[in-house]
Design a protein around this motif. Structure first.
Motif, mmCIF file in Angstrom:
data_model
loop_
_atom_site.group_PDB
_atom_site.id
_atom_site.type_symbol
_atom_site.label_atom_id
_atom_site.label_comp_id
_atom_site.label_asym_id
_atom_site.label_seq_id
_atom_site.Cartn_x
_atom_site.Cartn_y
_atom_site.Cartn_z
ATOM 1 N N UNK A 171 2.006 -4.655 5.630
ATOM 2 C CA UNK A 171 2.587 -4.110 3.871
ATOM 3 C C UNK A 171 1.553 -3.324 2.602
ATOM 4 N N UNK A 172 0.159 -4.283 3.278
ATOM 5 C CA UNK A 172 -0.753 -4.517 2.170
ATOM 6 C C UNK A 172 -1.448 -2.517 2.417
ATOM 7 N N UNK A 173 -1.138 -2.175 4.217
ATOM 8 C CA UNK A 173 -2.087 -1.179 4.551
ATOM 9 C C UNK A 173 -0.644 0.186 4.525
ATOM 10 N N UNK A 174 0.598 -0.531 3.963
ATOM 11 C CA UNK A 174 1.580 0.970 3.928
ATOM 12 C C UNK A 174 2.575 0.728 4.847
ATOM 13 N N UNK A 175 3.037 -0.061 6.202
ATOM 14 C CA UNK A 175 3.677 0.368 6.601
ATOM 15 C C UNK A 175 4.924 -0.382 6.760
ATOM 16 N N UNK A 176 6.113 0.227 7.028
ATOM 17 C CA UNK A 176 7.533 -0.482 6.664
ATOM 18 C C UNK A 176 7.290 -1.370 8.126
ATOM 19 N N UNK A 177 8.404 -2.807 7.463
ATOM 20 C CA UNK A 177 7.594 -3.533 8.214
ATOM 21 C C UNK A 177 9.428 -4.660 7.971
ATOM 22 N N UNK A 178 9.997 -4.534 9.435
ATOM 23 C CA UNK A 178 11.333 -5.248 10.072
ATOM 24 C C UNK A 178 10.670 -6.520 10.516
ATOM 25 N N UNK A 179 11.168 -7.680 9.247
ATOM 26 C CA UNK A 179 11.247 -8.581 10.526
ATOM 27 C C UNK A 179 12.122 -9.253 11.234
ATOM 28 N N UNK B 290 0.687 -0.791 0.059
ATOM 29 C CA UNK B 290 -0.016 -0.115 0.122
ATOM 30 C C UNK B 290 0.574 0.938 0.048
ATOM 31 N N UNK B 291 -0.147 1.909 0.007
ATOM 32 C CA UNK B 291 0.624 3.977 -0.118
ATOM 33 C C UNK B 291 1.795 3.681 1.892
ATOM 34 N N UNK B 292 3.005 4.068 1.363
ATOM 35 C CA UNK B 292 3.936 4.888 2.486
ATOM 36 C C UNK B 292 2.627 5.721 3.297
ATOM 37 N N UNK B 293 2.440 4.666 5.286
ATOM 38 C CA UNK B 293 1.681 5.548 5.572
ATOM 39 C C UNK B 293 2.528 6.230 6.498
#
Ligand SMILES: Cc1cc2nc3c(=O)[nH]c(=O)nc-3n(C[C@H](O)[C@H](O)[C@H](O)COP(=O)(O)OP(=O)(O)OC[C@H]3O[C@@H](n4cnc5c(N)ncnc54)[C@H](O)[C@@H]3O)c2cc1C
Ligand code: SF4
Length: 460
Positions: free
Chosen positions: A172-180, A148-151
Protein backbone atom coordinates in the motif's frame (compact mmCIF):
# COMPACT_ATOMS: atom_id res chain seq x y z
CA UNK A 1 -12.30 -33.10 33.99
CA UNK A 2 -13.21 -29.89 35.69
CA UNK A 3 -14.79 -26.87 34.21
CA UNK A 4 -14.93 -23.38 35.54
CA UNK A 5 -18.45 -24.20 36.82
CA UNK A 6 -17.77 -27.60 38.38
CA UNK A 7 -19.83 -28.67 41.35
CA UNK A 8 -17.02 -29.37 43.83
CA UNK A 9 -16.08 -26.67 46.25
CA UNK A 10 -13.19 -24.83 44.70
CA UNK A 11 -11.52 -23.98 48.02
CA UNK A 12 -11.82 -27.63 49.12
CA UNK A 13 -10.04 -28.88 45.99
CA UNK A 14 -7.42 -26.19 46.30
CA UNK A 15 -6.61 -27.15 49.85
CA UNK A 16 -6.12 -30.76 48.68
CA UNK A 17 -4.03 -30.14 45.61
CA UNK A 18 -2.49 -26.72 46.14
CA UNK A 19 -2.66 -25.61 42.52
CA UNK A 20 -0.44 -22.61 41.88
CA UNK A 21 -3.35 -20.79 40.23
CA UNK A 22 -7.07 -20.94 41.04
CA UNK A 23 -9.56 -21.82 38.33
CA UNK A 24 -10.54 -18.45 36.85
CA UNK A 25 -14.26 -17.79 36.81
CA UNK A 26 -14.35 -14.06 36.03
CA UNK A 27 -12.55 -11.62 33.75
CA UNK A 28 -10.80 -10.27 36.85
CA UNK A 29 -9.48 -13.78 37.69
CA UNK A 30 -8.18 -14.06 34.14
CA UNK A 31 -6.30 -10.80 34.48
CA UNK A 32 -4.53 -12.27 37.51
CA UNK A 33 -3.85 -15.66 35.93
CA UNK A 34 -2.61 -14.08 32.73
CA UNK A 35 -0.86 -11.08 34.27
CA UNK A 36 1.41 -9.55 31.62
CA UNK A 37 5.04 -10.60 31.98
CA UNK A 38 6.16 -7.51 30.08
CA UNK A 39 3.71 -4.84 31.21
CA UNK A 40 3.85 -1.39 29.63
CA UNK A 41 6.38 1.04 31.08
CA UNK A 42 5.26 4.46 32.16
CA UNK A 43 7.05 7.61 30.96
CA UNK A 44 9.36 7.74 33.97
CA UNK A 45 10.39 4.11 33.61
CA UNK A 46 11.02 4.60 29.88
CA UNK A 47 13.07 7.72 30.57
CA UNK A 48 15.36 5.98 33.05
CA UNK A 49 15.66 2.75 31.08
CA UNK A 50 16.50 4.64 27.88
CA UNK A 51 19.17 6.58 29.81
CA UNK A 52 21.09 3.33 30.36
CA UNK A 53 21.60 2.68 26.63
CA UNK A 54 25.19 3.18 25.45
CA UNK A 55 24.06 3.92 21.86
CA UNK A 56 26.69 1.50 20.60
CA UNK A 57 28.29 1.94 17.21
CA UNK A 58 27.41 -1.01 14.93
CA UNK A 59 25.06 -2.09 17.70
CA UNK A 60 24.84 -5.87 18.23
CA UNK A 61 21.17 -5.54 19.25
CA UNK A 62 20.37 -4.27 15.72
CA UNK A 63 22.30 -7.14 14.12
CA UNK A 64 20.26 -9.58 16.21
CA UNK A 65 16.87 -8.14 15.16
CA UNK A 66 15.36 -9.99 12.16
CA UNK A 67 13.78 -6.70 11.06
CA UNK A 68 16.95 -4.63 11.71
CA UNK A 69 15.20 -1.93 13.76
CA UNK A 70 17.57 0.96 14.53
CA UNK A 71 17.38 0.27 18.25
CA UNK A 72 19.86 2.86 19.55
CA UNK A 73 18.09 5.52 17.48
CA UNK A 74 14.61 4.76 18.82
CA UNK A 75 15.94 4.53 22.38
CA UNK A 76 17.60 7.92 22.00
CA UNK A 77 14.34 9.34 20.58
CA UNK A 78 12.45 8.04 23.61
CA UNK A 79 15.02 9.57 25.90
CA UNK A 80 14.74 12.97 24.27
CA UNK A 81 10.95 12.91 24.46
CA UNK A 82 10.38 12.23 20.74
CA UNK A 83 8.12 9.22 21.29
CA UNK A 84 6.33 9.51 17.94
CA UNK A 85 9.71 9.64 16.21
CA UNK A 86 10.72 6.49 18.09
CA UNK A 87 7.53 4.75 16.95
CA UNK A 88 8.22 5.79 13.37
CA UNK A 89 11.76 4.36 13.57
CA UNK A 90 10.28 1.07 14.80
CA UNK A 91 7.40 0.87 12.31
CA UNK A 92 9.69 1.77 9.39
CA UNK A 93 11.42 -1.57 10.01
CA UNK A 94 8.63 -3.69 11.52
CA UNK A 95 4.88 -3.17 11.09
CA UNK A 96 4.25 -5.30 14.18
CA UNK A 97 6.43 -3.10 16.38
CA UNK A 98 4.05 -3.08 19.32
CA UNK A 99 3.28 -6.75 19.67
CA UNK A 100 6.81 -7.82 18.76
CA UNK A 101 8.02 -5.77 21.73
CA UNK A 102 5.87 -8.07 23.85
CA UNK A 103 6.06 -11.48 22.19
CA UNK A 104 9.53 -11.55 20.59
CA UNK A 105 12.00 -13.90 22.27
CA UNK A 106 14.11 -10.83 23.06
CA UNK A 107 16.19 -12.94 25.46
CA UNK A 108 17.77 -14.65 22.44
CA UNK A 109 17.48 -11.73 20.00
CA UNK A 110 18.14 -8.02 20.71
CA UNK A 111 18.35 -8.18 24.51
CA UNK A 112 20.43 -11.34 24.33
CA UNK A 113 22.91 -9.46 22.13
CA UNK A 114 23.04 -6.26 24.23
CA UNK A 115 26.59 -5.41 25.29
CA UNK A 116 25.56 -5.22 28.93
CA UNK A 117 25.41 -9.03 28.97
CA UNK A 118 29.21 -9.07 28.79
CA UNK A 119 29.44 -6.93 31.90
CA UNK A 120 27.04 -8.96 34.03
CA UNK A 121 24.59 -6.08 33.93
CA UNK A 122 20.93 -6.49 33.02
CA UNK A 123 20.52 -5.81 29.29
CA UNK A 124 18.42 -2.86 28.17
CA UNK A 125 14.73 -3.77 28.16
CA UNK A 126 14.46 -3.16 24.44
CA UNK A 127 11.16 -5.00 23.99
CA UNK A 128 9.38 -3.01 26.65
CA UNK A 129 10.79 0.29 25.35
CA UNK A 130 9.61 -0.67 21.86
CA UNK A 131 6.10 -1.42 23.07
CA UNK A 132 6.10 1.77 25.15
CA UNK A 133 6.78 4.00 22.14
CA UNK A 134 4.45 2.23 19.71
CA UNK A 135 1.59 1.99 22.22
CA UNK A 136 1.51 5.79 22.47
CA UNK A 137 0.89 6.30 18.75
CA UNK A 138 -1.56 3.38 18.53
CA UNK A 139 -3.55 4.71 21.47
CA UNK A 140 -3.62 8.24 20.07
CA UNK A 141 -4.39 6.95 16.56
CA UNK A 142 -1.49 9.14 15.45
CA UNK A 143 -1.00 8.89 11.71
CA UNK A 144 2.57 8.10 10.66
CA UNK A 145 1.90 6.79 7.14
CA UNK A 146 -0.40 7.14 4.22
CA UNK A 147 -0.83 5.01 1.11
CA UNK A 148 1.37 5.83 -1.87
CA UNK A 149 -0.11 7.39 -5.03
CA UNK A 150 -2.35 4.85 -6.84
CA UNK A 151 -0.23 2.89 -9.35
CA UNK A 152 -3.09 1.01 -11.01
CA UNK A 153 -2.05 -2.53 -9.95
CA UNK A 154 -3.98 -4.94 -7.76
CA UNK A 155 -2.39 -7.53 -5.51
CA UNK A 156 -4.03 -10.33 -3.52
CA UNK A 157 -2.84 -11.63 -0.16
CA UNK A 158 -4.03 -14.97 1.18
CA UNK A 159 -3.99 -14.96 4.98
CA UNK A 160 -4.25 -12.00 7.38
CA UNK A 161 -1.50 -13.18 9.72
CA UNK A 162 1.57 -11.05 10.45
CA UNK A 163 3.19 -12.01 7.12
CA UNK A 164 0.11 -11.13 5.06
CA UNK A 165 -0.58 -7.86 6.85
CA UNK A 166 3.05 -6.71 6.71
CA UNK A 167 3.06 -7.47 2.99
CA UNK A 168 -0.17 -5.50 2.52
CA UNK A 169 1.25 -2.45 4.37
CA UNK A 170 4.40 -2.45 2.28
CA UNK A 171 2.46 -2.72 -0.99
CA UNK A 172 0.00 0.00 0.00
CA UNK A 173 2.92 2.32 0.70
CA UNK A 174 3.90 1.83 -2.93
CA UNK A 175 0.39 2.54 -4.20
CA UNK A 176 -0.87 -0.99 -4.90
CA UNK A 177 -4.51 -1.86 -4.29
CA UNK A 178 -4.50 -4.78 -1.84
CA UNK A 179 -7.19 -7.33 -1.00
CA UNK A 180 -6.50 -9.75 1.84
CA UNK A 181 -8.53 -12.96 1.94
CA UNK A 182 -8.75 -14.44 5.41
CA UNK A 183 -10.46 -17.71 6.39
CA UNK A 184 -11.19 -16.64 9.96
CA UNK A 185 -13.28 -13.81 11.33
CA UNK A 186 -10.41 -11.85 12.86
CA UNK A 187 -6.95 -10.73 11.75
CA UNK A 188 -3.43 -11.51 12.99
CA UNK A 189 -3.32 -15.29 12.64
CA UNK A 190 -1.34 -16.99 15.38
CA UNK A 191 -0.37 -13.64 16.89
CA UNK A 192 -4.02 -13.60 18.01
CA UNK A 193 -4.84 -17.33 18.17
CA UNK A 194 -1.47 -18.56 19.44
CA UNK A 195 0.71 -16.10 21.36
CA UNK A 196 0.37 -16.65 25.10
CA UNK A 197 -2.15 -14.39 26.87
CA UNK A 198 0.41 -13.45 29.57
CA UNK A 199 2.67 -12.06 26.82
CA UNK A 200 0.14 -9.99 24.90
CA UNK A 201 -3.56 -9.23 25.23
CA UNK A 202 -5.99 -9.78 22.37
CA UNK A 203 -6.85 -6.07 22.58
CA UNK A 204 -3.24 -5.07 21.92
CA UNK A 205 -3.01 -7.42 18.94
CA UNK A 206 -6.26 -6.25 17.37
CA UNK A 207 -5.61 -2.58 18.04
CA UNK A 208 -2.27 -2.65 16.25
CA UNK A 209 -3.82 -4.24 13.14
CA UNK A 210 -6.63 -1.69 13.19
CA UNK A 211 -4.06 1.10 13.53
CA UNK A 212 -2.26 -0.22 10.44
CA UNK A 213 -5.48 -0.75 8.50
CA UNK A 214 -6.68 2.79 9.20
CA UNK A 215 -3.44 4.24 7.82
CA UNK A 216 -2.71 1.90 4.92
CA UNK A 217 -6.33 1.17 3.94
CA UNK A 218 -5.90 -2.39 2.72
CA UNK A 219 -9.10 -4.42 2.51
CA UNK A 220 -9.54 -7.60 4.57
CA UNK A 221 -12.25 -10.05 3.46
CA UNK A 222 -12.97 -12.13 6.55
CA UNK A 223 -14.59 -15.57 6.47
CA UNK A 224 -13.14 -15.97 2.99
CA UNK A 225 -11.01 -19.13 2.81
CA UNK A 226 -9.33 -19.63 -0.54
CA UNK A 227 -9.79 -23.35 -0.98
CA UNK A 228 -10.73 -24.27 -4.53
CA UNK A 229 -9.08 -24.26 -7.92
CA UNK A 230 -11.87 -21.96 -9.17
CA UNK A 231 -11.06 -19.35 -6.54
CA UNK A 232 -7.38 -19.55 -7.40
CA UNK A 233 -8.10 -19.11 -11.12
CA UNK A 234 -10.20 -16.08 -10.24
CA UNK A 235 -7.40 -14.56 -8.13
CA UNK A 236 -4.85 -15.21 -10.88
CA UNK A 237 -7.14 -13.46 -13.38
CA UNK A 238 -7.86 -10.41 -11.23
CA UNK A 239 -4.53 -9.70 -9.52
CA UNK A 240 -1.04 -8.95 -10.81
CA UNK A 241 0.58 -11.06 -8.08
CA UNK A 242 -0.47 -13.12 -5.07
CA UNK A 243 1.18 -13.39 -1.65
CA UNK A 244 0.73 -16.61 0.33
CA UNK A 245 0.81 -15.88 4.06
CA UNK A 246 -1.13 -18.96 5.03
CA UNK A 247 0.93 -20.14 7.99
CA UNK A 248 0.63 -23.74 9.12
CA UNK A 249 -2.31 -26.07 9.73
CA UNK A 250 -3.71 -27.95 12.74
CA UNK A 251 -1.65 -30.05 15.15
CA UNK A 252 0.04 -33.00 13.47
CA UNK A 253 -1.15 -36.06 15.36
CA UNK A 254 1.60 -38.57 16.22
CA UNK A 255 -0.56 -41.58 15.21
CA UNK A 256 -0.54 -43.41 18.55
CA UNK A 257 -3.26 -45.60 20.01
CA UNK A 258 -5.92 -43.70 21.93
CA UNK A 259 -5.12 -40.25 20.55
CA UNK A 260 -8.76 -39.88 19.47
CA UNK A 261 -10.08 -40.21 23.05
CA UNK A 262 -12.03 -37.35 24.58
CA UNK A 263 -9.79 -34.86 26.41
CA UNK A 264 -6.82 -35.66 24.20
CA UNK A 265 -6.36 -32.38 22.34
CA UNK A 266 -3.93 -30.71 19.98
CA UNK A 267 -1.90 -27.91 21.56
CA UNK A 268 -2.69 -25.28 18.92
CA UNK A 269 -6.41 -26.04 19.19
CA UNK A 270 -6.27 -25.93 23.00
CA UNK A 271 -4.38 -22.63 22.96
CA UNK A 272 -6.74 -21.14 20.37
CA UNK A 273 -9.65 -21.78 22.72
CA UNK A 274 -7.71 -20.33 25.63
CA UNK A 275 -7.08 -17.21 23.57
CA UNK A 276 -10.60 -16.77 22.26
CA UNK A 277 -12.79 -17.90 25.13
CA UNK A 278 -10.68 -18.70 28.20
CA UNK A 279 -13.56 -19.03 30.63
CA UNK A 280 -15.05 -21.83 28.51
CA UNK A 281 -11.89 -23.92 28.62
CA UNK A 282 -11.86 -27.10 30.64
CA UNK A 283 -8.50 -28.16 31.94
CA UNK A 284 -7.75 -31.50 33.50
CA UNK A 285 -6.78 -31.76 37.15
CA UNK A 286 -3.69 -33.63 35.96
CA UNK A 287 -2.45 -32.64 32.54
CA UNK A 288 0.25 -34.28 30.42
CA UNK A 289 1.76 -32.16 27.64
CA UNK A 290 3.67 -34.11 25.01
CA UNK A 291 6.38 -32.21 23.14
CA UNK A 292 9.52 -30.14 23.65
CA UNK A 293 8.93 -27.01 21.58
CA UNK A 294 7.80 -23.54 22.59
CA UNK A 295 4.17 -24.47 21.93
CA UNK A 296 4.47 -27.30 24.48
CA UNK A 297 5.82 -24.80 27.03
CA UNK A 298 2.96 -22.39 26.32
CA UNK A 299 0.32 -25.14 26.59
CA UNK A 300 1.79 -26.27 29.92
CA UNK A 301 1.92 -22.72 31.31
CA UNK A 302 -1.60 -21.97 30.15
CA UNK A 303 -3.02 -25.19 31.62
CA UNK A 304 -1.32 -24.41 34.95
CA UNK A 305 -2.60 -20.84 34.91
CA UNK A 306 -6.13 -22.12 34.27
CA UNK A 307 -5.97 -24.13 37.48
CA UNK A 308 -4.54 -27.56 36.56
CA UNK A 309 -2.95 -29.01 39.68
CA UNK A 310 -0.30 -31.16 38.06
CA UNK A 311 1.22 -30.40 34.69
CA UNK A 312 3.82 -32.81 33.31
CA UNK A 313 5.77 -31.96 30.17
CA UNK A 314 7.13 -35.06 28.50
CA UNK A 315 9.73 -34.89 25.74
CA UNK A 316 11.22 -37.81 23.85
CA UNK A 317 14.78 -36.46 23.85
CA UNK A 318 16.96 -34.89 26.53
CA UNK A 319 16.44 -31.48 28.05
CA UNK A 320 19.45 -30.14 26.13
CA UNK A 321 17.90 -31.29 22.85
CA UNK A 322 14.59 -29.52 23.43
CA UNK A 323 13.59 -27.05 20.71
CA UNK A 324 12.03 -24.71 23.27
CA UNK A 325 13.97 -21.74 24.50
CA UNK A 326 15.39 -22.21 27.99
CA UNK A 327 13.50 -19.16 29.28
CA UNK A 328 10.20 -20.64 28.02
CA UNK A 329 10.89 -23.85 29.93
CA UNK A 330 11.78 -21.82 33.05
CA UNK A 331 8.54 -19.89 32.65
CA UNK A 332 6.51 -23.12 32.50
CA UNK A 333 8.35 -24.45 35.54
CA UNK A 334 7.72 -21.20 37.41
CA UNK A 335 3.98 -21.88 37.29
CA UNK A 336 4.34 -25.48 38.45
CA UNK A 337 4.98 -27.61 35.33
CA UNK A 338 7.59 -30.34 35.67
CA UNK A 339 9.64 -31.83 32.86
CA UNK A 340 10.22 -35.51 32.11
CA UNK A 341 12.84 -36.17 29.44
CA UNK A 342 13.83 -39.11 27.27
CA UNK A 343 10.35 -40.60 27.21
CA UNK A 344 8.25 -41.32 24.12
CA UNK A 345 4.45 -41.76 24.14
CA UNK A 346 3.21 -45.23 23.18
CA UNK A 347 -0.51 -44.87 23.82
CA UNK A 348 -3.08 -42.57 25.30
CA UNK A 349 -5.00 -44.64 27.83
CA UNK A 350 -8.67 -44.61 28.77
CA UNK A 351 -12.11 -45.99 27.92
CA UNK A 352 -13.88 -43.04 26.35
CA UNK A 353 -11.80 -40.29 27.83
CA UNK A 354 -8.18 -39.96 28.79
CA UNK A 355 -7.02 -41.60 32.01
CA UNK A 356 -3.28 -41.58 31.39
CA UNK A 357 -0.47 -41.87 28.88
CA UNK A 358 1.88 -44.83 28.50
CA UNK A 359 5.49 -43.92 27.73
CA UNK A 360 8.70 -45.77 27.08
CA UNK A 361 12.12 -44.53 28.11
CA UNK A 362 14.49 -43.47 25.32
CA UNK A 363 18.09 -42.54 24.66
CA UNK A 364 19.63 -40.70 21.74
CA UNK A 365 22.04 -42.70 19.58
CA UNK A 366 23.73 -41.03 16.60
CA UNK A 367 21.05 -38.33 16.65
CA UNK A 368 18.20 -40.90 16.58
CA UNK A 369 15.74 -41.60 19.37
CA UNK A 370 15.94 -45.24 20.46
CA UNK A 371 13.48 -46.75 22.91
CA UNK A 372 14.74 -48.85 25.79
CA UNK A 373 12.90 -52.21 25.87
CA UNK A 374 11.04 -53.02 29.06
CA UNK A 375 11.13 -49.41 30.33
CA UNK A 376 7.45 -48.60 29.85
CA UNK A 377 5.72 -46.48 32.47
CA UNK A 378 2.40 -44.70 32.79
CA UNK A 379 1.55 -41.17 33.83
CA UNK A 380 -2.08 -40.91 35.02
CA UNK A 381 -3.88 -37.80 33.82
CA UNK A 382 -7.30 -36.60 32.76
CA UNK A 383 -6.12 -34.45 29.86
CA UNK A 384 -3.39 -35.03 27.29
CA UNK A 385 -2.21 -32.13 25.13
CA UNK A 386 -0.30 -33.04 21.99
CA UNK A 387 2.28 -30.39 21.15
CA UNK A 388 3.71 -32.47 18.34
CA UNK A 389 4.04 -29.76 15.69
CA UNK A 390 1.69 -28.24 13.13
CA UNK A 391 0.83 -29.79 9.78
CA UNK A 392 1.47 -28.07 6.44
CA UNK A 393 -1.41 -26.79 4.32
CA UNK A 394 -0.48 -29.19 1.54
CA UNK A 395 -3.97 -29.74 0.09
CA UNK A 396 -4.32 -26.01 -0.55
CA UNK A 397 -0.80 -25.67 -1.98
CA UNK A 398 -1.44 -28.63 -4.33
CA UNK A 399 -4.07 -26.48 -6.06
CA UNK A 400 -1.47 -23.99 -7.28
CA UNK A 401 0.36 -24.92 -10.46
CA UNK A 402 4.15 -25.50 -10.36
CA UNK A 403 4.50 -24.47 -6.73
CA UNK A 404 7.65 -26.15 -5.44
CA UNK A 405 8.08 -27.21 -1.83
CA UNK A 406 11.09 -28.47 0.05
CA UNK A 407 11.42 -31.95 1.57
CA UNK A 408 9.52 -30.80 4.64
CA UNK A 409 6.54 -29.42 2.73
CA UNK A 410 7.55 -25.76 3.16
CA UNK A 411 7.01 -23.43 0.20
CA UNK A 412 10.34 -22.95 -1.61
CA UNK A 413 11.18 -19.31 -2.32
CA UNK A 414 13.97 -17.12 -3.63
CA UNK A 415 15.44 -15.83 -0.34
CA UNK A 416 15.92 -12.30 -1.69
CA UNK A 417 12.53 -11.65 -3.25
CA UNK A 418 10.42 -14.44 -1.67
CA UNK A 419 9.13 -15.31 -5.13
CA UNK A 420 8.06 -18.95 -5.53
CA UNK A 421 8.66 -21.29 -8.47
CA UNK A 422 5.35 -20.03 -9.90
CA UNK A 423 6.40 -16.43 -10.70
CA UNK A 424 2.99 -14.91 -9.92
CA UNK A 425 3.18 -16.17 -6.34
CA UNK A 426 5.27 -14.94 -3.42
CA UNK A 427 5.24 -16.44 0.06
CA UNK A 428 6.55 -15.83 3.56
CA UNK A 429 6.13 -16.47 7.27
CA UNK A 430 5.49 -19.87 8.83
CA UNK A 431 4.47 -21.46 5.51
CA UNK A 432 8.03 -20.86 4.31
CA UNK A 433 10.15 -21.15 7.46
CA UNK A 434 8.14 -24.04 8.94
CA UNK A 435 7.18 -22.10 12.06
CA UNK A 436 9.24 -19.31 13.60
CA UNK A 437 8.22 -16.05 15.27
CA UNK A 438 5.96 -13.08 14.54
CA UNK A 439 9.02 -10.94 13.81
CA UNK A 440 10.19 -13.34 11.08
CA UNK A 441 6.76 -13.31 9.46
CA UNK A 442 6.64 -9.50 9.63
CA UNK A 443 10.11 -9.28 8.06
CA UNK A 444 9.11 -11.71 5.29
CA UNK A 445 5.90 -9.85 4.49
CA UNK A 446 7.81 -6.61 4.01
CA UNK A 447 10.52 -8.23 1.89
CA UNK A 448 7.95 -10.03 -0.26
CA UNK A 449 6.12 -6.73 -0.82
CA UNK A 450 9.30 -5.31 -2.34
CA UNK A 451 9.86 -8.48 -4.36
CA UNK A 452 6.33 -8.23 -5.75
CA UNK A 453 6.86 -4.60 -6.68
CA UNK A 454 10.01 -5.53 -8.57
CA UNK A 455 8.21 -8.36 -10.38
CA UNK A 456 5.19 -6.25 -11.35
CA UNK A 457 7.35 -3.30 -12.39
CA UNK A 458 9.30 -5.59 -14.75
CA UNK A 459 6.02 -6.76 -16.36
CA UNK A 460 5.13 -3.23 -17.41
C1 LIG B 1 0.99 -21.64 20.34
C2 LIG B 1 1.87 -20.66 19.64
C3 LIG B 1 2.50 -19.66 20.37
C4 LIG B 1 3.33 -18.76 19.74
N1 LIG B 1 3.94 -17.81 20.49
C5 LIG B 1 4.78 -16.92 19.90
C6 LIG B 1 5.44 -15.93 20.67
O1 LIG B 1 5.33 -15.88 21.89
N2 LIG B 1 6.22 -15.05 20.02
C7 LIG B 1 6.37 -15.05 18.65
O2 LIG B 1 7.05 -14.18 18.11
N3 LIG B 1 5.77 -16.00 17.91
C8 LIG B 1 4.98 -16.93 18.50
N4 LIG B 1 4.37 -17.89 17.75
C9 LIG B 1 4.63 -17.96 16.29
C10 LIG B 1 3.91 -16.85 15.52
O3 LIG B 1 2.61 -16.68 16.00
C11 LIG B 1 3.93 -17.22 14.04
O4 LIG B 1 5.27 -17.41 13.65
C12 LIG B 1 3.32 -16.12 13.15
O5 LIG B 1 2.01 -15.81 13.55
C13 LIG B 1 3.34 -16.60 11.71
O6 LIG B 1 2.70 -15.66 10.90
P1 LIG B 1 2.11 -16.05 9.46
O7 LIG B 1 1.47 -14.81 8.97
O8 LIG B 1 3.15 -16.72 8.67
O9 LIG B 1 1.03 -17.19 9.76
P2 LIG B 1 -0.25 -17.21 10.73
O10 LIG B 1 -0.06 -16.33 11.90
O11 LIG B 1 -0.53 -18.64 10.99
O12 LIG B 1 -1.41 -16.60 9.83
C14 LIG B 1 -1.87 -17.28 8.69
C15 LIG B 1 -3.27 -16.78 8.39
O13 LIG B 1 -3.68 -17.31 7.14
C16 LIG B 1 -5.04 -17.75 7.23
N5 LIG B 1 -5.21 -18.76 6.20
C17 LIG B 1 -4.59 -19.97 6.09
N6 LIG B 1 -4.99 -20.61 4.96
C18 LIG B 1 -5.87 -19.80 4.34
C19 LIG B 1 -6.62 -19.90 3.13
N7 LIG B 1 -6.52 -20.95 2.32
N8 LIG B 1 -7.46 -18.88 2.81
C20 LIG B 1 -7.55 -17.78 3.60
N9 LIG B 1 -6.87 -17.64 4.76
C21 LIG B 1 -6.04 -18.64 5.12
C22 LIG B 1 -5.12 -18.27 8.66
O14 LIG B 1 -6.47 -18.31 9.11
C23 LIG B 1 -4.30 -17.25 9.42
O15 LIG B 1 -5.04 -16.14 9.85
C24 LIG B 1 3.53 -18.83 18.34
C25 LIG B 1 2.91 -19.84 17.60
C26 LIG B 1 2.09 -20.75 18.25
C27 LIG B 1 1.46 -21.86 17.47
S1 SF4 C 1 23.58 -3.23 22.56
FE1 SF4 C 1 22.44 -2.54 24.41
S2 SF4 C 1 23.51 -0.69 25.05
FE2 SF4 C 1 24.20 -1.08 22.94
S3 SF4 C 1 22.77 0.10 21.61
FE3 SF4 C 1 21.87 -1.94 21.84
S4 SF4 C 1 20.48 -1.72 23.61
FE4 SF4 C 1 21.87 0.05 23.70
Amino acid sequence: MRTANHSFSHSFLQSLFMAEYPIPTTEKDLETSFEQIKPYMNATMAYYESARCLFCYDAPCVQACPTGIDIPLFIRQIHTGNVAGAARTIYDANYFGNICGKVCPTEVLCEGACVYNHQDVKPIEIGRLQSYATAQVVEQGRKLYEPGPVNGHKVAVVGAGPAGIACACELRRMGYEVDIFEAKSQPSGLALYGCAPYKVTNEDVLEEVEYLRAQFQFRIHYGHPVESREQITELEKNYAAIFLGIGLGPTRRPGIEGEGLAHCVGATEFIEQVKLDPLSVTVGRRVVVIGGGNTAMDAASEAARLGAEEVTLVYRRSREEMGAYEFEYELAKSVGARGVFNAMPLAVLGEEKVSGVRFIRTRTEGGKVVSIPGSEFEVPCDQAILATGQSKRSAFLDLIESLERDGQGRIAVNPETLQTSNPKYFAGGDAVNGGAEVVNAAADGKRAGRGMDQYISNLK
